[in-house]
Scaffold this motif. Structure first.
Motif, PDB file in Angstrom:
ATOM      1  N   GLY A   1       1.851  30.357  95.669  1.00 47.00           N
ATOM      2  CA  GLY A   1       0.459  30.810  95.704  1.00 47.00           C
ATOM      3  C   GLY A   1       0.120  31.676  96.890  1.00 47.00           C
ATOM      4  O   GLY A   1      -1.046  31.764  97.292  1.00 47.00           O
TER       5      GLY A   1
ATOM      6  N   GLN B   1      -2.564  34.250  95.859  1.00 48.64           N
ATOM      7  CA  GLN B   1      -3.668  33.817  95.011  1.00 48.64           C
ATOM      8  C   GLN B   1      -4.979  34.462  95.475  1.00 48.64           C
ATOM      9  O   GLN B   1      -5.177  34.718  96.648  1.00 48.64           O
ATOM     10  CB  GLN B   1      -3.810  32.294  95.051  1.00 48.64           C
ATOM     11  CG  GLN B   1      -2.805  31.561  94.182  1.00 48.64           C
ATOM     12  CD  GLN B   1      -3.066  30.065  94.160  1.00 48.64           C
ATOM     13  OE1 GLN B   1      -3.636  29.517  95.088  1.00 48.64           O
ATOM     14  NE2 GLN B   1      -2.642  29.409  93.086  1.00 48.64           N
ATOM     15  N   GLY B   2      -5.857  34.697  94.518  1.00 45.62           N
ATOM     16  CA  GLY B   2      -7.159  35.266  94.859  1.00 45.62           C
ATOM     17  C   GLY B   2      -7.152  36.766  95.020  1.00 45.62           C
ATOM     18  O   GLY B   2      -8.061  37.318  95.638  1.00 45.62           O
TER      19      GLY B   2
ATOM     20  N   PRO C   1      -7.089  39.383  92.367  1.00 54.12           N
ATOM     21  CA  PRO C   1      -7.058  39.798  90.956  1.00 54.12           C
ATOM     22  C   PRO C   1      -6.916  41.300  90.754  1.00 54.12           C
ATOM     23  O   PRO C   1      -6.576  41.739  89.659  1.00 54.12           O
ATOM     24  CB  PRO C   1      -8.421  39.311  90.420  1.00 54.12           C
ATOM     25  CG  PRO C   1      -9.310  39.300  91.631  1.00 54.12           C
ATOM     26  CD  PRO C   1      -8.421  38.889  92.776  1.00 54.12           C
TER      27      PRO C   1
ATOM     28  N   HIS D   1       6.685  30.198  92.322  1.00 54.42           N
ATOM     29  CA  HIS D   1       5.333  30.626  91.957  1.00 54.42           C
ATOM     30  C   HIS D   1       4.703  31.491  93.051  1.00 54.42           C
ATOM     31  O   HIS D   1       3.487  31.517  93.203  1.00 54.42           O
ATOM     32  CB  HIS D   1       4.458  29.406  91.682  1.00 54.42           C
ATOM     33  CG  HIS D   1       5.007  28.485  90.641  1.00 54.42           C
ATOM     34  ND1 HIS D   1       5.167  28.851  89.321  1.00 54.42           N
ATOM     35  CD2 HIS D   1       5.474  27.212  90.733  1.00 54.42           C
ATOM     36  CE1 HIS D   1       5.681  27.843  88.640  1.00 54.42           C
ATOM     37  NE2 HIS D   1       5.877  26.845  89.470  1.00 54.42           N
TER      38      HIS D   1
ATOM     39  N   ARG E   1       2.223  34.037  91.557  1.00 56.18           N
ATOM     40  CA  ARG E   1       1.307  33.521  90.538  1.00 56.18           C
ATOM     41  C   ARG E   1      -0.070  34.175  90.666  1.00 56.18           C
ATOM     42  O   ARG E   1      -0.623  34.303  91.750  1.00 56.18           O
ATOM     43  CB  ARG E   1       1.162  32.010  90.684  1.00 56.18           C
ATOM     44  CG  ARG E   1       0.156  31.388  89.722  1.00 56.18           C
ATOM     45  CD  ARG E   1       0.013  29.903  89.991  1.00 56.18           C
ATOM     46  NE  ARG E   1       1.193  29.161  89.555  1.00 56.18           N
ATOM     47  CZ  ARG E   1       1.383  27.870  89.825  1.00 56.18           C
ATOM     48  NH1 ARG E   1       0.496  27.205  90.547  1.00 56.18           N
ATOM     49  NH2 ARG E   1       2.465  27.249  89.393  1.00 56.18           N
ATOM     50  N   GLY E   2      -0.605  34.597  89.524  1.00 55.77           N
ATOM     51  CA  GLY E   2      -1.955  35.159  89.500  1.00 55.77           C
ATOM     52  C   GLY E   2      -2.031  36.664  89.649  1.00 55.77           C
ATOM     53  O   GLY E   2      -3.112  37.234  89.506  1.00 55.77           O
ATOM     54  N   LEU E   3      -0.899  37.328  89.879  1.00 53.43           N
ATOM     55  CA  LEU E   3      -0.921  38.783  90.087  1.00 53.43           C
ATOM     56  C   LEU E   3      -0.799  39.495  88.737  1.00 53.43           C
ATOM     57  O   LEU E   3       0.161  40.223  88.464  1.00 53.43           O
ATOM     58  CB  LEU E   3       0.204  39.208  91.031  1.00 53.43           C
ATOM     59  CG  LEU E   3       0.115  38.667  92.457  1.00 53.43           C
ATOM     60  CD1 LEU E   3       1.266  39.190  93.306  1.00 53.43           C
ATOM     61  CD2 LEU E   3      -1.220  39.034  93.099  1.00 53.43           C
ATOM     62  N   LYS E   4      -1.806  39.323  87.910  1.00 51.01           N
ATOM     63  CA  LYS E   4      -1.765  39.860  86.552  1.00 51.01           C
ATOM     64  C   LYS E   4      -1.994  41.370  86.501  1.00 51.01           C
ATOM     65  O   LYS E   4      -1.681  42.009  85.500  1.00 51.01           O
ATOM     66  CB  LYS E   4      -2.800  39.145  85.687  1.00 51.01           C
ATOM     67  CG  LYS E   4      -2.513  37.663  85.500  1.00 51.01           C
ATOM     68  CD  LYS E   4      -3.534  37.010  84.587  1.00 51.01           C
ATOM     69  CE  LYS E   4      -3.206  35.528  84.384  1.00 51.01           C
ATOM     70  NZ  LYS E   4      -4.192  34.863  83.487  1.00 51.01           N
TER      71      LYS E   4
END
Length: 361
Positions: free
Chosen positions: A99, A102-103, A105, A123, A126-129
């Motif tokens: 993470g 994270q945060g 976007p 992970h 994670r969150g790196l879309k």
């Protein structure tokens, strides 16, 4: 003092109070941290001991150079949600925690280069879309956790050069991923085990790995694979393949010059046609029903759509699309309708529908 005068003073008092509050709020906006240099939308931090927790609100690009922290800890960038580019170079940290990003976007570019990274959390990303470009070049990585790129469907470029990858069964998943992804991966080389030192990882196939054994994993017969160079084809940005009636073709993307279509003749690829490239970074084959297409994007001109002509045995010009700086094309089917999504680097993503028109009616 009259009532009207009292009301006037009261109004002035309220106005002064509101002004002070507004100034107080403006004063609380984060300033550029110590050790960092900030411009309107960029911040560069050098020799800092930890990731600062406050930056001016307009910063969308953040760089760390020669920093002293030993890891990128989880949640370290929750305070900078607007970042679009994040760069780490020549730092001393050797690990990235779960993470860590994270945060973020809106992050599109992540460069973690020329550091001393030996390990990554499974992970870590994670969150790196929205990430489209990831570089882990020139670190000390010997392997990568399985499925570390899972969920990062927007990726178009991954740079892993300059690491010390050991070509054993732990790396089999990466070879499988390279075969299935639409992202471009630069040439990688095995650093071990000794029989395979210097071999190109990009040339391996999943079947090269004999992993169903109780003994030590090893590559199987690497010299049995057919390898061939494509002559006079330097500066190729991306390679995509397609099949027509069992015959194999590849689309080679070149930024400037001519992109090419090559056909496999059983022993090597031979050129069958060329298409002018004017800032091309994607030459994407795709099929819809019985139709085979190939789309050549362009930064400096209109995007060209080609359709396979069975009689001619090659692609013929079919249509033009106006897409600003296209980077990827993807098909989507819903309710028996086919849509083409065309991502744009400088403009809006375009959506086109594939229509069948009866010219005889």
């Amino acid at each position: 003092m009259g009532y009207a005068n009292i009301r006037g003073y009261t109004f002035l008092l309220w106005a002064a109070t509101l002004l002070l509050l507004a100034q107080s709020r403006r004063g609380k906006q984060p300033r550029c941290p110590s050790g960092c240099t900030c411009t309107k939308d960029n911040a560069l931090c050098e020799n800092v001991r930890s990731v600062p927790h406050s930056f001016p609100p307009d910063v969308v690009s953040l760089s760390f150079v020669k920093s002293g922290f030993t890891e990128i800890a989880g949640g370290g960038f929750l305070h900078t949600p607007s970042l679009q580019l994040l760069l780490f170079t020549a730092n001393s940290f050797d690990s990235i925690d779960e993470g860590a990003f994270q945060g973020l976007p809106h992050l599109e570019y992540l460069f973690i280069e020329n550091n001393k990274i030996e390990s990554l959390s499974p992970h870590a990303f994670r969150g790196l879309k929205s990430l489209i470009h990831l570089s882990l070049a020139y670190n000390s990585l010997e392997t990568l956790p399985k499925d570390i790129f899972k969920g990062m469907d927007a990726l178009t470029k991954v740079d892993l050069r300059g690491n010390m990858f050991s070509c054993d069964c732990k790396l089999k998943w990466l070879v499988e991923w390279m075969y299935s992804t639409n992202a471009t991966v630069d040439q990688l080389y095995c650093s071990g085990p000794p029989p395979y030192q210097g071999k190109k990882i990009n040339d391996l196939v999943p079947q090269s790995f004999d992993c169903i054994t109780a003994g030590k994993c090893a590559l199987v017969c690497p010299d049995c694979c057919i390898r061939t160079d494509i002559p006079e084809m330097e500066d190729v940005y991306a390679v995509k393949h397609f099949k027509v009636k069992g015959e194999l073709f590849v689309c080679l993307t070149r930024f400037i010059g001519d992109s090419k279509v090559m056909k496999w003749d059983g022993s090597m690829f031979t050129e069958i046609q060329t298409m002018p490239s004017r800032g091309s970074m994607v030459f994407q084959p795709l099929s819809i029903g019985n139709w085979q297409y190939a789309i050549l994007g362009s930064d400096y001109s209109l995007t060209q759509v080609y359709q396979w002509d069975t009689k001619k045995g090659q692609l013929v010009h079919f249509q033009e699309l106006n897409v600003q700086a296209p980077r990827a094309f993807s098909l989507m089917s819903i309710d028996n309708r086919e849509f083409l999504l065309a991502s744009s680097f400088k403009g809006k993503t375009q959506i086109y529908e594939h229509l069948m028109i009866n010219l005889s009616s």
